[in-house]
Design a protein around this motif. Structure first.
Motif, PDB file in Angstrom:
ATOM      1  N   GLN A   5       1.518  -5.261  -3.813  1.00 32.20           N
ATOM      2  CA  GLN A   5       0.747  -5.307  -2.573  1.00 32.20           C
ATOM      3  C   GLN A   5       0.137  -3.945  -2.237  1.00 32.20           C
ATOM      4  O   GLN A   5      -1.038  -3.850  -1.888  1.00 32.20           O
ATOM      5  N   ARG A   6       0.943  -2.892  -2.371  1.00 28.45           N
ATOM      6  CA  ARG A   6       0.432  -1.550  -2.074  1.00 28.45           C
ATOM      7  C   ARG A   6      -0.624  -1.145  -3.097  1.00 28.45           C
ATOM      8  O   ARG A   6      -1.635  -0.536  -2.748  1.00 28.45           O
ATOM      9  N   GLY A   7      -0.403  -1.516  -4.361  1.00 33.98           N
ATOM     10  CA  GLY A   7      -1.394  -1.222  -5.389  1.00 33.98           C
ATOM     11  C   GLY A   7      -2.730  -1.882  -5.104  1.00 33.98           C
ATOM     12  O   GLY A   7      -3.793  -1.286  -5.296  1.00 33.98           O
ATOM     13  N   LEU A   8      -2.690  -3.125  -4.643  1.00 33.82           N
ATOM     14  CA  LEU A   8      -3.933  -3.831  -4.325  1.00 33.82           C
ATOM     15  C   LEU A   8      -4.654  -3.189  -3.140  1.00 33.82           C
ATOM     16  O   LEU A   8      -5.883  -3.090  -3.135  1.00 33.82           O
ATOM     17  N   ILE A   9      -3.881  -2.743  -2.149  1.00 37.56           N
ATOM     18  CA  ILE A   9      -4.500  -2.053  -1.011  1.00 37.56           C
ATOM     19  C   ILE A   9      -5.170  -0.770  -1.490  1.00 37.56           C
ATOM     20  O   ILE A   9      -6.316  -0.481  -1.134  1.00 37.56           O
ATOM     21  N   HIS A  10      -4.459   0.005  -2.306  1.00 39.40           N
ATOM     22  CA  HIS A  10      -5.048   1.245  -2.843  1.00 39.40           C
ATOM     23  C   HIS A  10      -6.329   0.938  -3.611  1.00 39.40           C
ATOM     24  O   HIS A  10      -7.323   1.640  -3.485  1.00 39.40           O
ATOM     25  N   ARG A  11      -6.287  -0.116  -4.395  1.00 35.27           N
ATOM     26  CA  ARG A  11      -7.458  -0.478  -5.196  1.00 35.27           C
ATOM     27  C   ARG A  11      -8.646  -0.836  -4.310  1.00 35.27           C
ATOM     28  O   ARG A  11      -9.775  -0.415  -4.557  1.00 35.27           O
ATOM     29  N   ALA A  24       0.634  -2.164   7.389  1.00 31.61           N
ATOM     30  CA  ALA A  24       1.112  -2.778   6.149  1.00 31.61           C
ATOM     31  C   ALA A  24       1.608  -1.697   5.190  1.00 31.61           C
ATOM     32  O   ALA A  24       2.677  -1.841   4.588  1.00 31.61           O
ATOM     33  N   LEU A  25       0.850  -0.624   5.049  1.00 30.71           N
ATOM     34  CA  LEU A  25       1.260   0.462   4.148  1.00 30.71           C
ATOM     35  C   LEU A  25       2.577   1.096   4.600  1.00 30.71           C
ATOM     36  O   LEU A  25       3.428   1.418   3.767  1.00 30.71           O
ATOM     37  N   ASP A  45       5.013  -0.400   6.215  1.00 31.41           N
ATOM     38  CA  ASP A  45       6.091  -1.331   5.876  1.00 31.41           C
ATOM     39  C   ASP A  45       6.336  -1.391   4.366  1.00 31.41           C
ATOM     40  O   ASP A  45       7.473  -1.509   3.922  1.00 31.41           O
ATOM     41  N   LEU A  46       5.278  -1.304   3.581  1.00 27.26           N
ATOM     42  CA  LEU A  46       5.444  -1.320   2.125  1.00 27.26           C
ATOM     43  C   LEU A  46       6.195  -0.071   1.655  1.00 27.26           C
ATOM     44  O   LEU A  46       7.066  -0.160   0.787  1.00 27.26           O
ATOM     45  N   ASP A  47       5.864   1.069   2.242  1.00 27.57           N
ATOM     46  CA  ASP A  47       6.593   2.305   1.907  1.00 27.57           C
ATOM     47  C   ASP A  47       8.078   2.142   2.242  1.00 27.57           C
ATOM     48  O   ASP A  47       8.947   2.544   1.461  1.00 27.57           O
ATOM     49  N   ALA A  48       8.361   1.540   3.414  1.00 28.48           N
ATOM     50  CA  ALA A  48       9.755   1.327   3.818  1.00 28.48           C
ATOM     51  C   ALA A  48      10.459   0.371   2.853  1.00 28.48           C
ATOM     52  O   ALA A  48      11.604   0.616   2.451  1.00 28.48           O
ATOM     53  N   SER A 106      13.235  -6.765   2.039  1.00 27.90           N
ATOM     54  CA  SER A 106      12.434  -7.980   2.051  1.00 27.90           C
ATOM     55  C   SER A 106      11.692  -8.190   3.371  1.00 27.90           C
ATOM     56  O   SER A 106      10.535  -8.617   3.384  1.00 27.90           O
ATOM     57  N   GLY A 107      12.342  -7.910   4.481  1.00 26.69           N
ATOM     58  CA  GLY A 107      11.710  -8.091   5.788  1.00 26.69           C
ATOM     59  C   GLY A 107      10.462  -7.247   5.947  1.00 26.69           C
ATOM     60  O   GLY A 107       9.446  -7.697   6.493  1.00 26.69           O
ATOM     61  N   TYR A 108      10.517  -6.015   5.468  1.00 28.72           N
ATOM     62  CA  TYR A 108       9.355  -5.122   5.557  1.00 28.72           C
ATOM     63  C   TYR A 108       8.217  -5.620   4.662  1.00 28.72           C
ATOM     64  O   TYR A 108       7.053  -5.573   5.041  1.00 28.72           O
ATOM     65  N   ASN A 109       8.571  -6.081   3.465  1.00 32.35           N
ATOM     66  CA  ASN A 109       7.556  -6.601   2.555  1.00 32.35           C
ATOM     67  C   ASN A 109       6.854  -7.810   3.170  1.00 32.35           C
ATOM     68  O   ASN A 109       5.634  -7.908   3.140  1.00 32.35           O
ATOM     69  N   ASN A 110       7.636  -8.737   3.734  1.00 33.16           N
ATOM     70  CA  ASN A 110       7.055  -9.922   4.357  1.00 33.16           C
ATOM     71  C   ASN A 110       6.176  -9.549   5.550  1.00 33.16           C
ATOM     72  O   ASN A 110       5.074 -10.081   5.710  1.00 33.16           O
ATOM     73  N   ARG A 111       6.665  -8.636   6.385  1.00 31.93           N
ATOM     74  CA  ARG A 111       5.874  -8.234   7.549  1.00 31.93           C
ATOM     75  C   ARG A 111       4.588  -7.541   7.107  1.00 31.93           C
ATOM     76  O   ARG A 111       3.536  -7.728   7.717  1.00 31.93           O
ATOM     77  N   ALA A 112       4.655  -6.773   6.028  1.00 37.07           N
ATOM     78  CA  ALA A 112       3.452  -6.103   5.519  1.00 37.07           C
ATOM     79  C   ALA A 112       2.395  -7.129   5.134  1.00 37.07           C
ATOM     80  O   ALA A 112       1.198  -6.926   5.378  1.00 37.07           O
ATOM     81  N   GLN A 113       2.810  -8.229   4.542  1.00 39.11           N
ATOM     82  CA  GLN A 113       1.855  -9.267   4.158  1.00 39.11           C
ATOM     83  C   GLN A 113       1.170  -9.843   5.389  1.00 39.11           C
ATOM     84  O   GLN A 113      -0.042 -10.060   5.395  1.00 39.11           O
ATOM     85  N   ALA A 114       1.949 -10.086   6.445  1.00 37.75           N
ATOM     86  CA  ALA A 114       1.368 -10.620   7.676  1.00 37.75           C
ATOM     87  C   ALA A 114       0.461  -9.574   8.343  1.00 37.75           C
ATOM     88  O   ALA A 114      -0.595  -9.920   8.885  1.00 37.75           O
ATOM     89  N   LEU A 115       0.860  -8.318   8.302  1.00 39.24           N
ATOM     90  CA  LEU A 115       0.018  -7.251   8.870  1.00 39.24           C
ATOM     91  C   LEU A 115      -1.316  -7.178   8.133  1.00 39.24           C
ATOM     92  O   LEU A 115      -2.368  -6.987   8.750  1.00 39.24           O
TER      93      LEU A 115
END
Length: 191
Positions: free
Chosen positions: A128-134, A104-105, A107-110, A86-95
């Motif tokens: 989140q990662r899917g949206l970045i890829h898109r 962000a990518l 942290d999302l991978d982690a 969860s911490g990595y997901n939240n930090r990815a959003q802020a990144l």
């Protein structure tokens, strides 16, 4: 400690295009991220509460536009419990808010690796990662991540998959035209 409603509000803040109720397990009272994954006993309760409080502080900071403080709080949460997704997901959003897509990518991978691709943090990370890829024009990678999120219960991911499907888009267009003709039988639609 964050309630299910708190998590729904946070989801809405970090992902405004996500429907408010699009959080797997939201209606399951008392179920935390880790419990949904089956590893709720993996972390000491006192430390887990401290990390959740830091994440809530991070969200509050991001909510008020202070992304730097949000990143500090999320970073501290990750340092205290580096095995919690969860911490990595939240930090990815802020990144992402700061514009650091590469960070962000990472942290999302982690988050996806740590969650073993299961539970709420994994679902949110796949979306989140899917949206970045898109956004980066990597539609096949986006499709794979959004399919994973959809399997984990994300209605938002299912809608995004429809948008990625050219046949579905064509069918939707034809259906709209047909419905338009049914509503206005005298109008041919060509002028």
């Amino acid at each position: 400690m964050a309630t299910a409603n708190d998590r729904a509000v946070l989801q809405t803040i970090f992902n405004p295009s996500t429907p408010f109720g699009d959080i797997p397990g939201l209606d399951e009272e008392g179920e935390d991220d880790e419990d949904a994954q089956g590893d709720g006993d993996a972390f000491p309760e006192e430390l887990l509460e401290q990390v959740r409080d830091l994440e809530l502080q991070g969200v509050t900071a991001a909510e008020s536009g202070d992304v730097s403080t949000a990143l500090e709080r999320f970073g501290e949460a990750v340092r205290l419990l580096p095995e919690r997704a969860s911490g990595y997901n939240n930090r990815a959003q802020a990144l992402r808010l700061r514009g650091d897509v590469a960070g962000a990518l990472r942290d999302l991978d982690a988050a996806i690796r740590l969650s073993r691709g299961r539970g709420r943090a994994a679902c949110q990370s796949f979306v989140q990662r899917g949206l970045i890829h898109r956004l980066q024009g990597r539609d096949e990678e986006a499709r794979r991540d959004l399919e994973q999120a959809a399997r984990l219960g994300s209605a938002f991911a299912r809608r995004q998959l429809v948008l990625l499907n050219p046949y579905s888009a064509l069918c939707n267009q034809m259906l709209c035209e047909m419905l338009g003709r049914l509503r206005n039988p005298g109008h041919t639609g060509s002028g």
